[in-house]
Design a protein around this motif. Structure first.
Motif, PDB file in Angstrom:
ATOM      1  N   TYR A  42      39.640  59.630  -0.783  1.00 24.39           N
ATOM      2  CA  TYR A  42      40.581  58.682  -1.390  1.00 24.39           C
ATOM      3  C   TYR A  42      40.547  57.357  -0.621  1.00 24.39           C
ATOM      4  O   TYR A  42      41.524  56.976   0.024  1.00 24.39           O
ATOM      5  N   LEU A 423      33.006  57.079 -14.020  1.00 21.99           N
ATOM      6  CA  LEU A 423      34.404  57.468 -13.808  1.00 21.99           C
ATOM      7  C   LEU A 423      35.219  56.291 -13.275  1.00 21.99           C
ATOM      8  O   LEU A 423      36.436  56.242 -13.442  1.00 21.99           O
ATOM      9  N   GLY A 424      34.521  55.339 -12.625  1.00 22.80           N
ATOM     10  CA  GLY A 424      35.189  54.160 -12.070  1.00 22.80           C
ATOM     11  C   GLY A 424      35.154  52.947 -12.974  1.00 22.80           C
ATOM     12  O   GLY A 424      35.560  51.857 -12.563  1.00 22.80           O
ATOM     13  N   ARG A 442      35.819  53.537  -6.861  1.00 16.85           N
ATOM     14  CA  ARG A 442      36.863  53.937  -7.819  1.00 16.85           C
ATOM     15  C   ARG A 442      36.536  55.298  -8.420  1.00 16.85           C
ATOM     16  O   ARG A 442      37.394  56.175  -8.529  1.00 16.85           O
ATOM     17  N   GLN A 445      36.987  58.297  -6.034  1.00 16.89           N
ATOM     18  CA  GLN A 445      38.372  58.738  -5.881  1.00 16.89           C
ATOM     19  C   GLN A 445      38.777  59.651  -7.043  1.00 16.89           C
ATOM     20  O   GLN A 445      39.437  60.671  -6.845  1.00 16.89           O
ATOM     21  N   ARG A 446      38.365  59.302  -8.255  1.00 14.19           N
ATOM     22  CA  ARG A 446      38.683  60.138  -9.424  1.00 14.19           C
ATOM     23  C   ARG A 446      37.964  61.482  -9.341  1.00 14.19           C
ATOM     24  O   ARG A 446      38.549  62.530  -9.640  1.00 14.19           O
ATOM     25  N   MET A 450      39.569  65.305  -9.298  1.00 11.55           N
ATOM     26  CA  MET A 450      39.137  66.299 -10.286  1.00 11.55           C
ATOM     27  C   MET A 450      38.547  67.535  -9.610  1.00 11.55           C
ATOM     28  O   MET A 450      38.751  68.664 -10.062  1.00 11.55           O
TER      29      MET A 450
END
Length: 458
Positions: A42, A423-424, A442, A445-446, A450
């Motif tokens: 993160y 995803l970012g 970005r 982090q996603r 997940m």
């Protein structure tokens, strides 16, 4: 799968990078590995949000406040791993630069120093990034962070500042870094120091010659040199013939840039301010490229480079120009630290705590940077180089990518990086350039969030 097994798989990269760390306490070593793993998942989040629970948050704050934890010790394991990766290359570019970290809004933070105009306080960070000649960042070779702490007083005149011993000046950082790297035993012929105009300091050049360290730097001073007679750098290079006409592309410019290239062998004279009995000139080569097709009102591109590596052919000169172009890599690295990892938003309340935090995040930022360029330079490598099995499986189960991955037995680094970037917010259109650092951090982090959900369900 047991929680312990999941933690072991997740921490593989961190265990590798921090293998050589020694805080004199095994518990601290375990903590830095867990911290690196959780914070890297993160990178956009503050410590309390990146931590799994309140106990982990408190443990993180205790770690950054622990007097046994020195920022140089945090970096030590990573530097060893960087050296190990560098030994596999024939030439390594050691790219130095300085970045100023602004903490002036954090009024409660102690130990900061002036980094600019009055009232702007923060820390100064000087790092050396090791890169291959293709531009793949292998890690950091040096890292130092400090507050000025009266080193340069606002009341000190320029004459007083200049009269200080060189070892007390801030410019000593260039000299210090080249010596630190020479002690890493990478080999004299392997390492080439790359730096911008701020490094054009005679003491740095002289020390590089003394220890046989190679460099390619951008000239900042029209120094006295010896050709047939004594003259300046500009006079020497302007009197030399054009060796080649080069064509290149620059960002945000559709038309190619046309450049004249000159190079000449010379020797740099010792400045008069240096009080020395032996005024032995430094054998050097000057390379200059000058744009010839600049539009009216635009400043033409011009670089004057200094090097102590022999330039015998135009191919030699072009190679050194290409190496210097990669100096921008360290600017990208600093952008990841500031914009991606948001280190200037950290509210630890002392400079010493911040230094430890910055050291740890420098390693995390490098890993994001390395993954971005690995996807471009070695696209067919197996994705397991950068992802755990659970992260790969998470990508495979996402509806967004499921149809694209159903027939793919081996997921490559390039495809994995593309999916993470999507995803970012990366669109992956036909004519889009490769994904950059911003969409990657970005997306990372996603993916981390997940993957945690996926692991809780298996």
């Amino acid at each position: 799968m047991e929680t312990k097994d999941i933690e072991e798989k997740k921490c593989n990269w961190a265990e590798e990078e921090f293998r050589g760390v020694d805080f004199g306490d095994v518990r601290l070593k375990k903590r830095v590995i867990l911290l690196a793993d959780s914070l890297s998942n993160y990178p956009l989040s503050p410590i309390n949000q990146a931590s799994e629970d309140s106990a982990s948050t408190k443990a993180a704050y205790r770690f950054f406040g622990n007097g046994k934890v020195d920022s140089s010790k945090i970096m030590s394991g990573h530097i060893r791993q960087t050296v190990s990766r560098a030994r596999e290359e024939s030439v390594i570019l050691a790219i130095q630069d300085t970045s100023y970290l602004n903490y002036s809004k954090h009024k409660k933070t102690t130990g900061l120093g002036s980094i600019g105009s009055e009232g702007v306080d923060g820390l100064i960070m000087h790092s050396t990034l090791a890169c291959t000649t293709q531009g793949l960042p292998l890690g950091l070779l040096t890292h130092k962070c400090w507050g000025r702490d009266g080193l340069i007083s606002d009341k000190m005149s320029r004459k007083e500042a200049d009269s200080r011993p060189f070892c007390k000046k801030e410019s000593y950082k260039w000299f210090d870094s080249v010596n630190e790297i020479s002690k890493l035993n990478l080999g004299i012929e392997k390492v080439v120091h790359i730096a911008d105009r701020e490094s054009d300091i005679y003491e740095f050049l002289r020390e590089s010659h003394r220890i046989n360290a190679h460099y390619v730097i951008r000239a900042n001073h029209d120094r006295k040199v010896i050709l047939d007679t004594s003259c300046t750098i500009n006079e020497a290079i302007e009197s030399s013939p054009v060796r080649a006409i080069l064509e290149t592309k620059v960002p945000n410019n559709k038309a190619p840039v046309i450049l004249e290239c000159r190079f000449i062998k010379t020797a740099i004279s010792e400045p008069l301010r240096i009080k020395s009995c032996e005024r032995e000139p430094l054998e050097s080569w000057i390379i200059r490229i000058t744009q010839t097709n600049a539009k009216a009102g635009e400043e033409p591109l011009e670089w004057t480079l200094l090097t102590n590596i022999p330039i015998k052919t135009i191919e030699d000169a072009i190679e050194k120009i290409q190496w210097y172009k990669l100096r921008w890599r360290i600017e990208e690295f600093h952008k990841i630290l500031k914009s991606g990892c948001k280190i200037e938003e950290c509210r630890l309340q002392s400079a010493e705590k911040l230094k430890r935090f910055i050291a740890l995040f420098s390693i995390i930022a490098w890993r994001i940077f390395w993954m971005t360029h690995l996807g471009r330079i070695n696209p067919q490598a197996d994705a397991t180089v950068i992802l755990t099995k659970n992260e790969i499986q998470t990508l495979r189960t996402l509806k967004k990518f499921k149809d694209k991955l159903v027939k793919v037995k081996k997921l490559t680094v390039k495809k994995a990086i593309t999916f993470i970037a999507m995803l970012g917010g990366y669109l992956n259109r036909k004519n889009d350039p490769p994904p950059g650092n911003t969409v990657l951090w970005r997306g990372w982090q996603r993916l981390s969030a997940m993957t945690e959900m996926y692991e809780s369900m298996i």
